[in-house]
Design an enzyme around this catalytic site. Sequence first.
Site, PDB file in Angstrom:
ATOM      1  N   SER A  77       0.746  -1.235   0.006  1.00 34.25           N
ATOM      2  CA  SER A  77      -0.357   0.171   0.053  1.00 34.25           C
ATOM      3  C   SER A  77       0.606   1.139   0.024  1.00 34.25           C
ATOM      4  O   SER A  77       1.126   1.644  -0.857  1.00 34.25           O
ATOM      5  CB  SER A  77      -0.988  -0.438   1.343  1.00 34.25           C
ATOM      6  OG  SER A  77      -2.563   0.440   0.994  1.00 34.25           O
ATOM      7  N   HIS A  96      -6.678  -5.443  -2.338  1.00 38.76           N
ATOM      8  CA  HIS A  96      -5.421  -5.199  -1.437  1.00 38.76           C
ATOM      9  C   HIS A  96      -5.351  -5.743  -0.397  1.00 38.76           C
ATOM     10  O   HIS A  96      -5.245  -5.543   1.556  1.00 38.76           O
ATOM     11  CB  HIS A  96      -6.479  -3.602  -0.944  1.00 38.76           C
ATOM     12  CG  HIS A  96      -5.261  -2.532  -0.668  1.00 38.76           C
ATOM     13  ND1 HIS A  96      -4.929  -2.186  -1.432  1.00 38.76           N
ATOM     14  CD2 HIS A  96      -5.053  -1.846   0.372  1.00 38.76           C
ATOM     15  CE1 HIS A  96      -3.987  -0.883  -0.776  1.00 38.76           C
ATOM     16  NE2 HIS A  96      -4.022  -0.919   0.475  1.00 38.76           N
ATOM     17  N   ASP A 116      -8.466  -4.887  -5.934  1.00 38.33           N
ATOM     18  CA  ASP A 116      -8.122  -3.697  -4.949  1.00 38.33           C
ATOM     19  C   ASP A 116      -9.304  -2.937  -5.612  1.00 38.33           C
ATOM     20  O   ASP A 116      -9.144  -1.918  -6.622  1.00 38.33           O
ATOM     21  CB  ASP A 116      -6.634  -3.297  -5.166  1.00 38.33           C
ATOM     22  CG  ASP A 116      -6.887  -2.437  -4.334  1.00 38.33           C
ATOM     23  OD1 ASP A 116      -7.254  -2.651  -2.940  1.00 38.33           O
ATOM     24  OD2 ASP A 116      -4.751  -2.742  -4.182  1.00 38.33           O
TER      25      ASP A 116
END
Length: 646
Positions: A477, A596, A564
């Site tokens: 991320s 994600h 995602d």
Amino acid sequence: MQETVSTEAPLIPRAALFGNPSRRGAAISPDGRHITFLAPLDGVMNVFIAPRGALDQAKPLTHETKRGVPFYQWAQDSGHVLVGRDTDGDENFHVHAVDITTGHARDLTPHENVRAEIAKLSLQHPGEVILSHNARNPQFPDLYRVDITTGAATMITENPGFAAFAIDDDFNVRCAIAFQPDGSQITLRPDPASGWVPFLQFAPEDAMISGIEENFAPDGTTLIRSSAGRDTSALYRLALDTGEQTLIAADDRADIGGVLVDQITKAPLAYSVNYERNRYVALDPAVQPDLDYLDAANIGDWVAQSRTDDDKLWVIGSNADTAPGAAYIYDRTAKSLEKLYDSRPELADAPLAAMHPVIIEARDGLKLVSYLTLPKGSDAATPGRPSRKLPMILLVHGGPWARDEFGYNPYHQWLTNRGYAVLSVNFRASTGLGKSFVNAGNNEWARAMDDDLLDAVDWAITANIADPARVAIMGGSYGGYATLASMTRNPTKFACGVDIVGPSNLETLLATIPPYWESIRTIFQRSIGNPDTADGLALLRDRSPVHLADRLARSLLIGQGANDPRVKQAESDQMVAALKAKGIPVTYVLFPDEGHGFARPENNIAFNAITEQFLAAHLGGRAEPIGADEISRSTAQILEGADTLR
């Protein structure tokens, strides 16, 4: 070929670190009669239930066959468990009520493309739940009062554009929270004549770490956290009629963390503070013996993760650096602790390495709370300092509005076992360390936030921990973005990098945030850059690694989930396309059934197997051979660089 790392510690199998735990996520029913936990059923994590004191009689309550249960919670009636479910990581969660006697599951949010959350449960209304979901408007979820047994739902509040609501135990919506264009936070309350009326405001610099708590007491007060007039967020009692605030607790090192409250009176009993380690502090003398007992129990840092209605029994989750999580039943009357399980008993005799908290000073004097883990035995003479320089992984956390903490970390254990030093840094913009610290990251993506990471690496080099020629950067991320940004900004600093679901183009990242984040868009714009202004748009483009792809000089591995909703697949696709256009090699692994991050163990293990070979090739660490079916059991699609993995 890099110098080979030697270590006497036996190799810990990847499957033992990243496969399903045997059990995790324990909770006790409000009446204290049952224990629930997550455990694998045919290889997929499901909710199991057992009578308290008889875990050997546990039976599955859910029957997911592909993707594990992402979250669950006991209903207050002690007869149902509320279970979340999404599809292949799309984060469109539905909430199901599962009857613990019959096993019947009812979808309480039977709508297409809905994202639902549990907003409130109450002792006063045990057969009901307040759910929030965005079926009416994808951007702004409304509140619904739902009968858990029948599924009958009634909207109680339509959301006109607020970020969140605060609800009392009688299911009255007492407050709403909204973020203003300047980044300030306003708390409003309903007024029969005027609608929503503002009554509390936090300035932009306070808004990220301040806010009202859902602890509305019978005496007309509630709790708030506020950093107004100070640096760290303190705990206050707020009089709802006058607005008077009374300080309850504060710590100059870090924000107030978890707060333990009386479940009836809502009086605060204890609070936690996490600077280097997480510690509880009693506010009510009645809980001091409980804290003393648990602190002396030698179970590591702990948290009360579930409590019975009468508050006589707590489920305690423990977190120690060299012991994967365990769960216990704590009897407050008897002052006794009964272990429920170890989450990964197969690691009981594994050579797990100690984690060392360290404070690193950034170039501008900011103190960076960081965590260093070294290969087992490498620092026998001086704990925390290896006898020789090691290859090192700089492991960057996501968010960036999150933080690294002390405790068991499977990535630290995996990588140190392979011969690497591992360093995790709470760079500026990380949370929990005060408003100056979190706001120091505003408009500093790929600048001061990256400088903090570089300063931490230089500290490790100067301290003779890291071999400067063999340092890698890795993260997911925001950590993936930091990998791309630092490798393009500093082309020769790192020997290689691993980006997992990291954004490459801040302009398209902000243009495609999930619709349910619309109410906090101003937070992103204030922190990253505002694309609605010429200066902001220029900033976003300047800090986007995709536009600097031609500067990349070292090997890069990218992992991405196709579903995602936060960092779209297009973020990784763009970066890969830009690198290919410049003739720069990259390895790109896509998982079509992930979002994600990689939730399915088969996929996580496969990507880590690829990562392990990648790091060994560039840093010289050890690598467990890839198993015959380790990749084929996953859904991994190696779209670029397959030849580099042979």
